[in-house]
Design a protein around this motif. Sequence first.
Motif, PDB file in Angstrom:
ATOM      1  N   ARG A   1      -0.328  -3.012 -10.976  1.00 23.25           N
ATOM      2  CA  ARG A   1      -0.555  -4.410 -10.122  1.00 23.25           C
ATOM      3  C   ARG A   1      -0.980  -5.323 -11.386  1.00 23.25           C
TER       4      ARG A   1
ATOM      5  N   SER B   1      -1.915 -11.002  -6.331  1.00 21.84           N
ATOM      6  CA  SER B   1      -2.353 -11.862  -5.632  1.00 21.84           C
ATOM      7  C   SER B   1      -1.817 -12.915  -4.940  1.00 21.84           C
TER       8      SER B   1
ATOM      9  N   ARG C   1     -14.248  -4.637  -9.117  1.00 21.40           N
ATOM     10  CA  ARG C   1     -13.730  -3.757  -8.232  1.00 21.40           C
ATOM     11  C   ARG C   1     -14.552  -3.088  -7.121  1.00 21.40           C
TER      12      ARG C   1
ATOM     13  N   GLN D   1      -2.925 -12.449  -1.561  1.00 22.08           N
ATOM     14  CA  GLN D   1      -3.875 -13.439  -1.253  1.00 22.08           C
ATOM     15  C   GLN D   1      -3.353 -14.871  -0.589  1.00 22.08           C
TER      16      GLN D   1
ATOM     17  N   GLY E   1      12.808   6.805  -1.486  1.00 22.35           N
ATOM     18  CA  GLY E   1      13.406   8.028  -1.571  1.00 22.35           C
ATOM     19  C   GLY E   1      12.289   8.963  -2.256  1.00 22.35           C
TER      20      GLY E   1
ATOM     21  N   ARG F   1      -8.950  -9.667 -13.996  1.00 21.78           N
ATOM     22  CA  ARG F   1      -7.571  -9.698 -14.492  1.00 21.78           C
ATOM     23  C   ARG F   1      -7.785 -10.490 -15.791  1.00 21.78           C
TER      24      ARG F   1
ATOM     25  N   GLU G   1       0.709  -1.269   0.048  1.00 23.18           N
ATOM     26  CA  GLU G   1      -0.065   0.040   0.211  1.00 23.18           C
ATOM     27  C   GLU G   1       0.965   1.245   0.082  1.00 23.18           C
ATOM     28  N   LYS G   2       0.443   2.224  -0.906  1.00 23.15           N
ATOM     29  CA  LYS G   2       1.317   3.497  -0.948  1.00 23.15           C
ATOM     30  C   LYS G   2       2.730   3.466  -1.181  1.00 23.15           C
ATOM     31  N   ALA G   3       2.902   2.476  -1.813  1.00 22.12           N
ATOM     32  CA  ALA G   3       4.727   2.325  -2.186  1.00 22.12           C
ATOM     33  C   ALA G   3       4.777   3.188  -3.380  1.00 22.12           C
ATOM     34  N   GLY G   4       3.933   3.756  -3.889  1.00 21.36           N
ATOM     35  CA  GLY G   4       4.145   4.609  -5.082  1.00 21.36           C
ATOM     36  C   GLY G   4       3.862   4.197  -6.616  1.00 21.36           C
ATOM     37  N   LYS G   5       2.981   3.289  -6.405  1.00 23.87           N
ATOM     38  CA  LYS G   5       2.722   2.278  -7.784  1.00 23.87           C
ATOM     39  C   LYS G   5       2.295   3.262  -8.951  1.00 23.87           C
ATOM     40  N   THR G   6       0.975   3.732  -8.384  1.00 20.94           N
ATOM     41  CA  THR G   6       0.204   4.602  -9.263  1.00 20.94           C
ATOM     42  C   THR G   6       1.121   5.869 -10.020  1.00 20.94           C
ATOM     43  N   THR G   7       1.743   6.418  -9.041  1.00 20.89           N
ATOM     44  CA  THR G   7       2.596   7.730  -9.326  1.00 20.89           C
ATOM     45  C   THR G   7       3.709   7.279 -10.214  1.00 20.89           C
TER      46      THR G   7
HETATM   47  N1  T5A Z   1      -5.206  -6.459  -4.111  1.00 19.35           N
HETATM   48  C1  T5A Z   1      -5.052  -6.096  -5.582  1.00 19.35           C
HETATM   49  C2  T5A Z   1      -5.272  -7.737  -3.855  1.00 19.35           C
HETATM   50  O1  T5A Z   1      -5.616  -7.812  -2.862  1.00 19.35           O
HETATM   51  N2  T5A Z   1      -4.961  -8.709  -4.717  1.00 19.35           N
HETATM   52  C3  T5A Z   1      -4.730  -8.340  -6.210  1.00 19.35           C
HETATM   53  O2  T5A Z   1      -4.716  -9.481  -6.791  1.00 19.35           O
HETATM   54  C4  T5A Z   1      -4.711  -6.940  -6.505  1.00 19.35           C
HETATM   55  C5  T5A Z   1      -4.611  -6.708  -8.114  1.00 19.35           C
HETATM   56  C6  T5A Z   1      -6.269  -2.274  -4.632  1.00 19.35           C
HETATM   57  C7  T5A Z   1      -6.255  -3.004  -3.362  1.00 19.35           C
HETATM   58  O3  T5A Z   1      -6.562  -4.345  -3.855  1.00 19.35           O
HETATM   59  C8  T5A Z   1      -5.419  -5.238  -3.311  1.00 19.35           C
HETATM   60  C9  T5A Z   1      -4.353  -4.336  -3.102  1.00 19.35           C
HETATM   61  C10 T5A Z   1      -5.055  -3.030  -2.681  1.00 19.35           C
HETATM   62  O4  T5A Z   1      -5.214  -2.972  -1.316  1.00 19.35           O
HETATM   63  P1  T5A Z   1      -5.985   0.405  -5.094  1.00 19.35           P
HETATM   64  O5  T5A Z   1      -7.126   1.402  -4.691  1.00 19.35           O
HETATM   65  O6  T5A Z   1      -5.956   0.079  -6.447  1.00 19.35           O
HETATM   66  O7  T5A Z   1      -6.517  -0.932  -4.274  1.00 19.35           O
HETATM   67  O8  T5A Z   1      -4.658   0.813  -4.573  1.00 19.35           O
HETATM   68  P2  T5A Z   1      -3.327   0.502  -4.409  1.00 19.35           P
HETATM   69  O9  T5A Z   1      -2.840  -0.343  -5.696  1.00 19.35           O
HETATM   70  O10 T5A Z   1      -2.855  -0.322  -3.212  1.00 19.35           O
HETATM   71  O11 T5A Z   1      -2.699   1.858  -4.567  1.00 19.35           O
HETATM   72  P3  T5A Z   1      -2.295   2.874  -3.410  1.00 19.35           P
HETATM   73  O12 T5A Z   1      -3.221   4.009  -3.690  1.00 19.35           O
HETATM   74  O13 T5A Z   1      -2.556   2.167  -1.990  1.00 19.35           O
HETATM   75  O14 T5A Z   1      -0.961   3.321  -3.630  1.00 19.35           O
HETATM   76  P4  T5A Z   1       0.065   3.637  -4.800  1.00 19.35           P
HETATM   77  O15 T5A Z   1      -0.389   3.254  -6.101  1.00 19.35           O
HETATM   78  O16 T5A Z   1       1.190   2.520  -4.374  1.00 19.35           O
HETATM   79  O17 T5A Z   1       0.611   4.749  -4.190  1.00 19.35           O
HETATM   80  P5  T5A Z   1       0.325   6.137  -4.983  1.00 19.35           P
HETATM   81  O18 T5A Z   1       1.344   6.278  -6.065  1.00 19.35           O
HETATM   82  O19 T5A Z   1      -0.982   6.526  -5.173  1.00 19.35           O
HETATM   83  O20 T5A Z   1       0.803   7.112  -3.891  1.00 19.35           O
HETATM   84  C11 T5A Z   1       0.387   7.055  -2.639  1.00 19.35           C
HETATM   85  C12 T5A Z   1       0.444   8.405  -1.918  1.00 19.35           C
HETATM   86  O21 T5A Z   1       2.160   8.593  -1.746  1.00 19.35           O
HETATM   87  C13 T5A Z   1       2.641   9.759  -2.383  1.00 19.35           C
HETATM   88  C14 T5A Z   1       1.751   9.972  -3.416  1.00 19.35           C
HETATM   89  O22 T5A Z   1       1.617  11.356  -4.034  1.00 19.35           O
HETATM   90  C15 T5A Z   1       0.255   9.807  -2.897  1.00 19.35           C
HETATM   91  O23 T5A Z   1       0.016  10.657  -2.087  1.00 19.35           O
HETATM   92  N3  T5A Z   1       3.801   9.192  -2.938  1.00 19.35           N
HETATM   93  C16 T5A Z   1       5.151   9.503  -2.364  1.00 19.35           C
HETATM   94  N4  T5A Z   1       5.570  10.179  -1.155  1.00 19.35           N
HETATM   95  C17 T5A Z   1       6.785  10.611  -1.303  1.00 19.35           C
HETATM   96  N5  T5A Z   1       7.777   9.986  -1.602  1.00 19.35           N
HETATM   97  C18 T5A Z   1       7.438   8.970  -2.649  1.00 19.35           C
HETATM   98  N6  T5A Z   1       8.472   8.427  -3.105  1.00 19.35           N
HETATM   99  C19 T5A Z   1       6.157   8.633  -3.018  1.00 19.35           C
HETATM  100  N7  T5A Z   1       5.412   8.049  -3.939  1.00 19.35           N
HETATM  101  C20 T5A Z   1       4.075   8.169  -3.787  1.00 19.35           C
END
Ligand code: T5A
Length: 215
Positions: free
Chosen positions: A98, A103, A52, A107, A190, A76, A14-20
């Motif tokens: 992702r 999974s 979803r 999971q 970082g 998927r 979670e919030k590792a920065g994947k979408t960014t």
């Molecule tokens: N899931 C998904 C499963 O359990 N099994 C599966 O097979 C699949 C496909 C999906 C959920 O479903 C689960 C995993 C998840 O719980 P989602 O809403 O699509 O949920 O969310 P996630 O994929 O988890 O994405 P997140 O929103 O949690 O985070 P991200 O995409 O990793 O992070 P991002 O880029 O949105 O950044 C989060 C925040 O951090 C900041 C960004 O600006 C943003 O505010 N940020 C940074 N801050 C400081 N330094 C950096 N380097 C930063 N990078 C980003």
Amino acid sequence: MKRRGVFISIEGGEKAGKTTQAGLLAGYLRSRGFDVVLTREPGGTPAGEAIRHILLHKQDAGLNAVSEVLLFAASRGQLVEEVVRPALRDGRVVVADRYVDSSLAYQAYGLGLPLQNVLAVNEWATGSLWPDLTVLLDLPNLAVTQTRPRSGPADRIERRSRQFHERLLEGYRTLAATYKDRYVVVDASGPVDEVSRAVQAAVLSRVTGEEVPGR
Ligand code: T5A
């Protein structure tokens, strides 16, 4: 004959920065002349978006763990058939926010379901389509993510215990060590631009065989 495209997945907790990073990578590759398709999971197709909603936001659906695996795989499978395979056939670069490894990490390692079963269902759903490269955005500990803002309220899976999230992060590291040829691990703790440069370097050398100058 048209060359098959390249399939890159971005993984992490979670919030590792994947979408960014997926967005920045897509922009970078486009600036280098690649035709890029960006996907996210679960979702990305009409059926996938409906799934979803059930997986992440329907608190009262009473989903059990096996149903959860099957629904992620169903979303998927739709995405692979409707978006990913056609894009690869057209020679495009697919950047997936992702894919199957989510999974396996969430999971299998997180919930403790048998890895072989989760793998088998996903092999079936995707027709055994695996990424050419998987970038794992690794964070040394969960505390880092607590300082990062989220866009909305925590979803059903994000709300699970700290131990669940620690198991899945460890699971990702095990996957990276097992599938060394496919995985690149990038330290995601970082600043955004530093992580982005590391991702670009890993991806560009794999996509074109070129080194990124100055790194
Ligand atoms: N899931 C998904 C499963 O359990 N099994 C599966 O097979 C699949 C496909 C999906 C959920 O479903 C689960 C995993 C998840 O719980 P989602 O809403 O699509 O949920 O969310 P996630 O994929 O988890 O994405 P997140 O929103 O949690 O985070 P991200 O995409 O990793 O992070 P991002 O880029 O949105 O950044 C989060 C925040 O951090 C900041 C960004 O600006 C943003 O505010 N940020 C940074 N801050 C400081 N330094 C950096 N380097 C930063 N990078 C980003």
